[in-house]
Design a protein around this motif. Structure first.
Motif, PDB file in Angstrom:
ATOM      1  N   LEU A   1       0.817  -1.229   0.046  1.00 54.38           N
ATOM      2  CA  LEU A   1       0.045  -0.028  -0.086  1.00 54.38           C
ATOM      3  C   LEU A   1       0.851   1.098   0.068  1.00 54.38           C
ATOM      4  CD1 LEU A   1      -2.936   0.995   0.382  1.00 54.38           C
ATOM      5  CD2 LEU A   1      -2.192   1.480   2.791  1.00 54.38           C
ATOM      6  N   TRP A   2       0.928   1.879  -1.040  1.00 51.88           N
ATOM      7  CA  TRP A   2       1.613   3.217  -1.047  1.00 51.88           C
ATOM      8  C   TRP A   2       0.983   4.559  -0.139  1.00 51.88           C
ATOM      9  CZ3 TRP A   2       6.368   4.637  -1.766  1.00 51.88           C
ATOM     10  CH2 TRP A   2       6.575   5.808  -2.139  1.00 51.88           C
ATOM     11  N   ASN A   3       2.031   5.272  -0.045  1.00 53.49           N
ATOM     12  CA  ASN A   3       1.950   6.526   0.680  1.00 53.49           C
ATOM     13  C   ASN A   3       0.642   7.398   0.461  1.00 53.49           C
ATOM     14  OD1 ASN A   3       4.302   5.386   1.098  1.00 53.49           O
ATOM     15  ND2 ASN A   3       5.299   7.283   1.390  1.00 53.49           N
ATOM     16  N   THR A   4       0.127   7.535  -0.840  1.00 46.09           N
ATOM     17  CA  THR A   4      -1.085   8.190  -1.225  1.00 46.09           C
ATOM     18  C   THR A   4      -2.257   7.652  -0.902  1.00 46.09           C
ATOM     19  OG1 THR A   4      -0.534   7.583  -3.409  1.00 46.09           O
ATOM     20  CG2 THR A   4       0.409   9.501  -2.916  1.00 46.09           C
ATOM     21  N   PHE A   5      -2.400   6.468  -0.503  1.00 46.54           N
ATOM     22  CA  PHE A   5      -3.646   5.589  -0.355  1.00 46.54           C
ATOM     23  C   PHE A   5      -3.899   5.015   1.283  1.00 46.54           C
ATOM     24  CE2 PHE A   5      -1.753   4.619  -4.636  1.00 46.54           C
ATOM     25  CZ  PHE A   5      -2.879   5.347  -5.378  1.00 46.54           C
TER      26      PHE A   5
ATOM     27  N   LYS B   1       8.331  20.946  -2.980  1.00 41.24           N
ATOM     28  CA  LYS B   1       8.453  20.319  -1.511  1.00 41.24           C
ATOM     29  C   LYS B   1       7.126  19.252  -1.690  1.00 41.24           C
ATOM     30  CE  LYS B   1       7.550  21.284   3.310  1.00 41.24           C
ATOM     31  NZ  LYS B   1       8.542  20.405   3.800  1.00 41.24           N
ATOM     32  N   TYR B   2       7.536  18.028  -0.918  1.00 45.32           N
ATOM     33  CA  TYR B   2       6.496  17.117  -0.876  1.00 45.32           C
ATOM     34  C   TYR B   2       5.566  17.280  -0.131  1.00 45.32           C
ATOM     35  CZ  TYR B   2       9.963  13.829  -3.120  1.00 45.32           C
ATOM     36  OH  TYR B   2      10.755  13.106  -3.741  1.00 45.32           O
ATOM     37  N   ILE B   3       4.141  17.017  -0.626  1.00 43.77           N
ATOM     38  CA  ILE B   3       3.128  17.244   0.292  1.00 43.77           C
ATOM     39  C   ILE B   3       2.696  16.000   1.049  1.00 43.77           C
ATOM     40  CG2 ILE B   3       0.539  18.161   0.067  1.00 43.77           C
ATOM     41  CD1 ILE B   3       1.194  19.016  -3.065  1.00 43.77           C
ATOM     42  N   PHE B   4       2.682  16.328   2.433  1.00 44.58           N
ATOM     43  CA  PHE B   4       2.498  15.322   3.276  1.00 44.58           C
ATOM     44  C   PHE B   4       0.906  15.270   3.628  1.00 44.58           C
ATOM     45  CE2 PHE B   4       7.062  15.823   4.749  1.00 44.58           C
ATOM     46  CZ  PHE B   4       7.294  15.107   3.718  1.00 44.58           C
ATOM     47  N   HIS B   5       0.412  14.388   4.425  1.00 45.37           N
ATOM     48  CA  HIS B   5      -0.931  13.984   4.716  1.00 45.37           C
ATOM     49  C   HIS B   5      -1.192  13.577   5.998  1.00 45.37           C
ATOM     50  CE1 HIS B   5      -5.325  13.835   3.841  1.00 45.37           C
ATOM     51  NE2 HIS B   5      -5.290  12.616   4.274  1.00 45.37           N
ATOM     52  N   LYS B   6      -1.937  13.988   6.899  1.00 47.22           N
ATOM     53  CA  LYS B   6      -2.076  13.254   8.346  1.00 47.22           C
ATOM     54  C   LYS B   6      -3.110  12.359   8.297  1.00 47.22           C
ATOM     55  CE  LYS B   6      -2.503  14.522  13.060  1.00 47.22           C
ATOM     56  NZ  LYS B   6      -1.702  13.590  13.601  1.00 47.22           N
ATOM     57  N   THR B   7      -2.689  11.134   8.561  1.00 45.32           N
ATOM     58  CA  THR B   7      -3.892  10.155   8.634  1.00 45.32           C
ATOM     59  C   THR B   7      -3.624   9.262   9.919  1.00 45.32           C
ATOM     60  OG1 THR B   7      -2.294   8.746   7.132  1.00 45.32           O
ATOM     61  CG2 THR B   7      -4.276   9.843   6.237  1.00 45.32           C
ATOM     62  N   ASP B   8      -4.398   8.455  10.328  1.00 44.87           N
ATOM     63  CA  ASP B   8      -4.204   7.894  11.699  1.00 44.87           C
ATOM     64  C   ASP B   8      -3.638   6.408  11.098  1.00 44.87           C
ATOM     65  OD1 ASP B   8      -4.602   6.189  13.803  1.00 44.87           O
ATOM     66  OD2 ASP B   8      -6.641   6.608  14.314  1.00 44.87           O
ATOM     67  N   LEU B   9      -2.544   5.899  11.560  1.00 41.40           N
ATOM     68  CA  LEU B   9      -1.954   4.632  11.252  1.00 41.40           C
ATOM     69  C   LEU B   9      -2.999   3.559  11.631  1.00 41.40           C
ATOM     70  CD1 LEU B   9       1.612   4.889  11.717  1.00 41.40           C
ATOM     71  CD2 LEU B   9       0.767   4.568   9.746  1.00 41.40           C
ATOM     72  N   CYS B  10      -3.641   3.684  12.801  1.00 47.96           N
ATOM     73  CA  CYS B  10      -4.617   2.637  13.217  1.00 47.96           C
ATOM     74  C   CYS B  10      -5.724   2.450  12.477  1.00 47.96           C
ATOM     75  CB  CYS B  10      -4.846   2.956  14.791  1.00 47.96           C
ATOM     76  SG  CYS B  10      -3.467   2.732  15.793  1.00 47.96           S
TER      77      CYS B  10
ATOM     78  N   PRO C   1      -3.476  12.375  -0.696  1.00 53.12           N
ATOM     79  CA  PRO C   1      -3.990  11.297  -1.300  1.00 53.12           C
ATOM     80  C   PRO C   1      -4.240  11.612  -2.770  1.00 53.12           C
ATOM     81  CG  PRO C   1      -5.183  11.709   0.524  1.00 53.12           C
ATOM     82  CD  PRO C   1      -4.282  12.848   0.298  1.00 53.12           C
ATOM     83  N   GLY C   2      -4.210  10.361  -3.799  1.00 52.10           N
ATOM     84  CA  GLY C   2      -4.388  10.542  -4.938  1.00 52.10           C
ATOM     85  C   GLY C   2      -3.615   9.727  -6.189  1.00 52.10           C
ATOM     86  N   ASP C   3      -3.437   9.990  -7.431  1.00 53.18           N
ATOM     87  CA  ASP C   3      -2.605   9.124  -8.210  1.00 53.18           C
ATOM     88  C   ASP C   3      -1.458   9.764  -8.477  1.00 53.18           C
ATOM     89  OD1 ASP C   3      -4.264   6.898  -8.345  1.00 53.18           O
ATOM     90  OD2 ASP C   3      -5.758   7.568  -9.840  1.00 53.18           O
ATOM     91  N   THR C   4      -0.896  10.993  -8.087  1.00 57.90           N
ATOM     92  CA  THR C   4       0.098  11.528  -8.113  1.00 57.90           C
ATOM     93  C   THR C   4       1.042  10.889  -6.911  1.00 57.90           C
ATOM     94  OG1 THR C   4      -0.547  13.502  -9.112  1.00 57.90           O
ATOM     95  CG2 THR C   4       1.729  13.565  -8.332  1.00 57.90           C
TER      96      THR C   4
ATOM     97  N   PRO D   1      -5.788   6.853   3.594  1.00 55.67           N
ATOM     98  CA  PRO D   1      -7.218   7.082   4.236  1.00 55.67           C
ATOM     99  C   PRO D   1      -7.737   5.848   4.007  1.00 55.67           C
ATOM    100  CG  PRO D   1      -6.407   9.087   2.908  1.00 55.67           C
ATOM    101  CD  PRO D   1      -5.302   8.111   2.628  1.00 55.67           C
ATOM    102  N   PRO D   2      -8.396   5.358   5.100  1.00 55.98           N
ATOM    103  CA  PRO D   2      -9.111   4.061   4.999  1.00 55.98           C
ATOM    104  C   PRO D   2      -9.828   3.640   3.926  1.00 55.98           C
ATOM    105  CG  PRO D   2      -9.293   5.196   7.256  1.00 55.98           C
ATOM    106  CD  PRO D   2      -8.372   5.929   6.461  1.00 55.98           C
ATOM    107  N   GLU D   3     -10.651   4.686   3.445  1.00 59.47           N
ATOM    108  CA  GLU D   3     -11.563   4.346   2.143  1.00 59.47           C
ATOM    109  C   GLU D   3     -10.828   3.993   1.040  1.00 59.47           C
ATOM    110  OE1 GLU D   3     -10.977   8.868   2.294  1.00 59.47           O
ATOM    111  OE2 GLU D   3     -11.266   7.305   3.792  1.00 59.47           O
ATOM    112  N   LEU D   4      -9.743   4.294   0.965  1.00 59.27           N
ATOM    113  CA  LEU D   4      -8.649   4.081  -0.303  1.00 59.27           C
ATOM    114  C   LEU D   4      -7.890   2.654  -0.324  1.00 59.27           C
ATOM    115  CD1 LEU D   4      -7.088   7.436  -0.776  1.00 59.27           C
ATOM    116  CD2 LEU D   4      -9.374   6.815  -1.912  1.00 59.27           C
ATOM    117  N   VAL D   5      -7.977   2.001   0.929  1.00 62.03           N
ATOM    118  CA  VAL D   5      -6.982   0.853   1.142  1.00 62.03           C
ATOM    119  C   VAL D   5      -7.532  -0.288   0.191  1.00 62.03           C
ATOM    120  CG1 VAL D   5      -6.238  -0.702   2.680  1.00 62.03           C
ATOM    121  CG2 VAL D   5      -6.244   1.646   3.362  1.00 62.03           C
ATOM    122  N   ARG D   6      -8.936  -0.390   0.306  1.00 65.75           N
ATOM    123  CA  ARG D   6      -9.271  -1.810  -0.323  1.00 65.75           C
ATOM    124  C   ARG D   6      -9.271  -1.498  -1.893  1.00 65.75           C
ATOM    125  NH1 ARG D   6     -14.411  -5.944   0.703  1.00 65.75           N
ATOM    126  NH2 ARG D   6     -14.370  -6.723  -1.382  1.00 65.75           N
TER     127      ARG D   6
END
Length: 326
Positions: free
Chosen positions: A88-92, A139-148, A127-130, A94-99
């Motif tokens: 699972l790559w870094n841009t995916f 500069k890289y655009i980071f995203h805050k998600t909950d690892l859990c 998130p996204g296909d880039t 968010p839980p709704e993107l995993v499956r």
């Protein structure tokens, strides 16, 4: 543990098993000729490899999947003989993107399931296909998600039968603890894929993971390319190490074979990437000899605790894993 070319699988904490010896398929799409991944995986299966490590972000899963399917069609292997790891790559994150992302991998591979799906890095990007999103200043655009929350979506993929097992990659002890202590945890990570070789033996992380029944899977087990744009060149080339070369002469083996044997003999999986036919064959020939206790200790003594793969371009990410000791 007795290891042979035919039997070198290691038990995972969910009841499944994983071959300790695999082949990596990482490729830079800009410089890798088309078809190389396909040819290499076909050869690897013929040689005896059953563990194949891939990723969406390698951009060659269509070739890898074709090679696996052709070998199954030939009768060389059955699907259940093959252990495929996807990521699972870094841009995916968010839980709704995993499956949907795992389903994309399955569609590309044209397989009904994979054997192991791992969170490739604990660092989420926009998130996204880039795959490497940057702002106007580069500069890289980071995203805050909950690892859990991401992990819960991974658990749902296992429950749905899309993957047999789930794990992580490049997680430090703190990040593993976060998952392991998650309220309502259903499935523990079976593995943590990290850099691991005689110059970077990961003793503390290895011991921690052993206590938690998490298998360490070593990437870059032969060191890495000497590309200074992303590789730390403080360490000299691993395969020119005099100790590895001298032990190799005793067994009529290469320094690479000694480095690989060192890891599998201590229960660490190895997934060296190679598109070179001779190296693919050589890298599998590590089951016809054993290193002595003194040789294992001598090789452990090569450890410098210095990484080749530092990923410093993401060092300011809140979840950058390598600021911690392990």
């Amino acid at each position: 543990m007795s290891l042979t070319a035919e039997r070198h699988s290691f038990p995972l904490n969910d009841g499944n098993t994983m071959p300790l010896k695999g082949i990596g398929t990482y490729a830079d799409p800009k410089t890798t000729p088309k078809g190389l991944g396909y040819e290499s995986v076909k050869l690897a299966i013929d040689v005896g490899y059953r563990h194949i490590d891939g990723a969406l972000v390698y951009f060659n899963e269509h070739e890898v999947g074709q090679a696996i399917r052709e070998k199954i069609a030939e009768g060389k292997v059955k699907r259940e003989d093959i252990f495929y790891c996807g990521k699972l790559w870094n841009t995916f994150h968010p839980p709704e993107l995993v499956r949907p992302t795992l389903e994309r991998t399955l569609k590309t591979l044209q397989l009904d399931y994979i054997d192991l799906y791992v969170v490739e890095l604990p660092m989420a990007f926009k998130p996204g296909d880039t795959f490497y999103p940057r702002d106007d200043n580069g500069k890289y655009i980071f995203h805050k998600t909950d690892l859990c929350a991401t992990w819960e979506a991974m658990e749902a993929c296992k429950d749905a039968g899309l993957t047999k097992s789930i794990g992580v990659s490049n997680f430090n002890c703190r990040q593993l603890e976060l998952i392991l202590n998650k309220p309502g945890l259903k499935h523990r990570p079976v593995s943590n894929q990290v850099e691991c070789h005689p110059y970077f033996t990961q003793p503390k992380l290895l011991e921690y993971c052993r206590q938690k029944e998490i298998v360490i899977l070593g990437y870059s087990p032969l060191g890495t390319s000497r590309d200074e744009s992303w590789v730390n060149l403080t360490n000299p080339p691993l395969l020119k190490d005099n100790l590895l070369i001298s032990i190799g002469k005793k067994y009529n083996k290469t320094a690479a074979q000694i480095a690989l044997r060192f890891n599998v003999q201590r229960g660490v999986g190895v997934i060296p990437k190679s598109f070179n036919p001779e190296h693919i064959k050589e890298n599998f020939q590590i089951f016809d000899f054993s290193l002595t206790e003194n040789e294992m200790k001598a090789i452990e003594g090569l450890n410098t605790n210095v990484r080749f793969v530092e990923l410093k371009m993401w060092g300011d990410h809140p979840e950058y894993p390598f600021h911690d000791e392990y």
